[in-house]
Scaffold this motif. Structure first.
Motif, short mmCIF file in Angstrom:
data_model
loop_
_atom_site.label_atom_id
_atom_site.label_comp_id
_atom_site.label_asym_id
_atom_site.label_seq_id
_atom_site.Cartn_x
_atom_site.Cartn_y
_atom_site.Cartn_z
N SER A 282 31.81 40.75 43.27
CA SER A 282 32.13 39.74 44.28
C SER A 282 33.45 40.04 44.98
O SER A 282 34.52 39.92 44.39
CB SER A 282 32.20 38.35 43.62
OG SER A 282 32.79 37.40 44.49
N SER B 262 35.66 36.99 44.96
CA SER B 262 36.41 36.86 43.71
C SER B 262 37.58 37.84 43.67
O SER B 262 38.65 37.52 43.16
CB SER B 262 35.49 37.13 42.51
OG SER B 262 34.50 36.14 42.40
N TYR B 263 37.35 39.03 44.23
CA TYR B 263 38.41 40.04 44.22
C TYR B 263 39.63 39.59 44.98
O TYR B 263 40.77 39.89 44.59
CB TYR B 263 37.86 41.34 44.81
CG TYR B 263 38.87 42.47 44.87
CD1 TYR B 263 39.57 42.86 43.72
CD2 TYR B 263 39.11 43.15 46.06
CE1 TYR B 263 40.49 43.91 43.77
CE2 TYR B 263 40.02 44.20 46.12
CZ TYR B 263 40.71 44.57 44.97
OH TYR B 263 41.62 45.59 45.02
N MET C 265 37.89 42.87 37.22
CA MET C 265 36.91 41.85 36.85
C MET C 265 35.75 42.45 36.07
O MET C 265 35.38 43.61 36.28
CB MET C 265 36.39 41.18 38.13
CG MET C 265 37.46 40.51 38.97
SD MET C 265 36.80 39.81 40.51
CE MET C 265 36.33 41.31 41.40
N SER D 212 37.85 30.92 48.12
CA SER D 212 38.96 31.86 47.97
C SER D 212 40.16 31.51 48.82
O SER D 212 41.31 31.63 48.38
CB SER D 212 38.49 33.29 48.27
OG SER D 212 37.96 33.38 49.59
N PRO E 110 40.08 36.98 33.51
CA PRO E 110 38.79 36.78 34.17
C PRO E 110 37.75 36.29 33.16
O PRO E 110 37.82 36.63 31.97
CB PRO E 110 38.45 38.19 34.67
CG PRO E 110 39.08 39.10 33.65
CD PRO E 110 40.32 38.39 33.17
N VAL F 287 31.05 31.69 43.14
CA VAL F 287 32.34 32.18 42.62
C VAL F 287 33.14 32.65 43.83
O VAL F 287 32.55 32.99 44.87
CB VAL F 287 32.14 33.31 41.60
CG1 VAL F 287 31.49 32.80 40.35
CG2 VAL F 287 31.36 34.50 42.18
N PRO F 288 34.46 32.65 43.72
CA PRO F 288 35.28 32.42 42.53
C PRO F 288 35.53 30.94 42.26
O PRO F 288 35.48 30.11 43.16
CB PRO F 288 36.60 33.12 42.89
CG PRO F 288 36.70 32.91 44.38
CD PRO F 288 35.28 33.05 44.89
N THR G 294 37.97 25.93 44.12
CA THR G 294 36.93 26.83 44.60
C THR G 294 37.23 27.20 46.06
O THR G 294 38.07 26.58 46.70
CB THR G 294 35.54 26.19 44.52
OG1 THR G 294 35.46 25.08 45.42
CG2 THR G 294 35.25 25.69 43.10
N LEU H 263 39.89 32.80 35.80
CA LEU H 263 39.13 33.04 37.03
C LEU H 263 37.68 33.34 36.67
O LEU H 263 37.38 34.35 36.05
CB LEU H 263 39.72 34.22 37.81
CG LEU H 263 39.01 34.57 39.11
CD1 LEU H 263 39.12 33.42 40.12
CD2 LEU H 263 39.55 35.87 39.69
N HIS H 264 36.79 32.44 37.04
CA HIS H 264 35.36 32.66 36.87
C HIS H 264 34.90 33.53 38.03
O HIS H 264 35.01 33.15 39.21
CB HIS H 264 34.63 31.31 36.85
CG HIS H 264 34.99 30.45 35.69
ND1 HIS H 264 34.20 30.34 34.56
CD2 HIS H 264 36.08 29.68 35.47
CE1 HIS H 264 34.79 29.51 33.70
NE2 HIS H 264 35.93 29.10 34.22
N CYS H 265 34.36 34.69 37.69
CA CYS H 265 34.16 35.72 38.71
C CYS H 265 33.15 36.74 38.24
O CYS H 265 32.61 36.65 37.14
CB CYS H 265 35.49 36.41 39.01
SG CYS H 265 36.25 37.20 37.56
#
Length: 212
Positions: free
Chosen positions: A12, A15-16, A203, A69, A31, A56-57, A67, A6-8
């Motif tokens: 964010s 992202s969470y 993260m 969420s 992460p 992101v995410p 991409t 997970l790119h985060c």
């Protein structure tokens, strides 16, 4: 390497949403920090290899890159069978509350927190407008959760994970949650789910790095 990457970044909420669902589903994931505040998402490399939208995410699973969420959580439900729906009526309710979150909750509280806490603009006409919109959305949620344990009834779904995403950044929103006791009780119910963690514990990137 983990099955999911997970790119985060820790700041964010979007992202969470995904990080929390991965964790609660027991996924094999890790992460990978994205240096948003120093412009990584604006680079050609990021946009050409991960997300042309520059956001992101981003969830990578082998050759599959996802991409947004809501899309990612929908895919995770298809894989793990958790935090989803049992019939079409529930599917539509999950979609309804997820859209409400993206437009009225995360879509407003995220920018409000960004201005108040992350870049510290001070109070102005924009923060005043966003604050009013946020308070209105929280009032809707407070009424809803006075009669419902979770977004679509008695079980947590990805709609809850979406709605809660910016609300665990304690003290960073400039909003008095004492006005919304049913929202607070709902957040506590999510917090009691086995495996729940705070965004800063899931993260990397907190505290924020110094700007280059």
């Amino acid at each position: 390497m983990a099955e999911y990457v997970l790119h985060c970044m820790a700041q964010s909420g979007h992202s969470y949403k995904v990080a929390l669902m991965l964790e609660l589903c027991g996924a094999d994931w890790e992460p990978r920090w994205v240096d948003f505040f120093n412009g990584e998402t604006r680079t050609e490399e990021f946009r050409n290899t991960l997300n042309e939208m520059g956001e992101v995410p981003v969830l990578v699973q082998g050759d599959k890159i996802l991409t947004q969420s809501a899309v990612i959580m929908d895919d995770l439900f298809g894989t793990f069978g958790k935090f989803g729906w049992d019939n079409d009526d529930e599917r539509r309710e999950v979609l309804r509350w997820t859209i409400f979150d993206n437009q009225k909750v995360s879509g407003v509280i995220g920018p409000l927190r960004f201005m108040r806490t992350l870049i510290k603009t001070g109070e102005n006409d924009v923060t005043g407008f966003l604050d009013g919109r946020a308070q209105s959305a929280l009032s809707i949620l407070n009424k809803h959760f006075s009669k419902n344990e979770f977004a679509i009834g008695s079980k947590p779904t990805s709609a809850d994970l979406s709605l809660c995403s910016y609300l665990y950044y304690d003290g960073e929103l400039g909003i008095d949650f004492a006005r919304y006791p049913h929202v607070t009780a709902w957040l506590d119910r999510i917090k009691s789910l086995p495996g729940w963690k705070h965004p800063y514990d899931l993260m990397p990137g907190h505290p924020m790095p110094d700007a280059k």
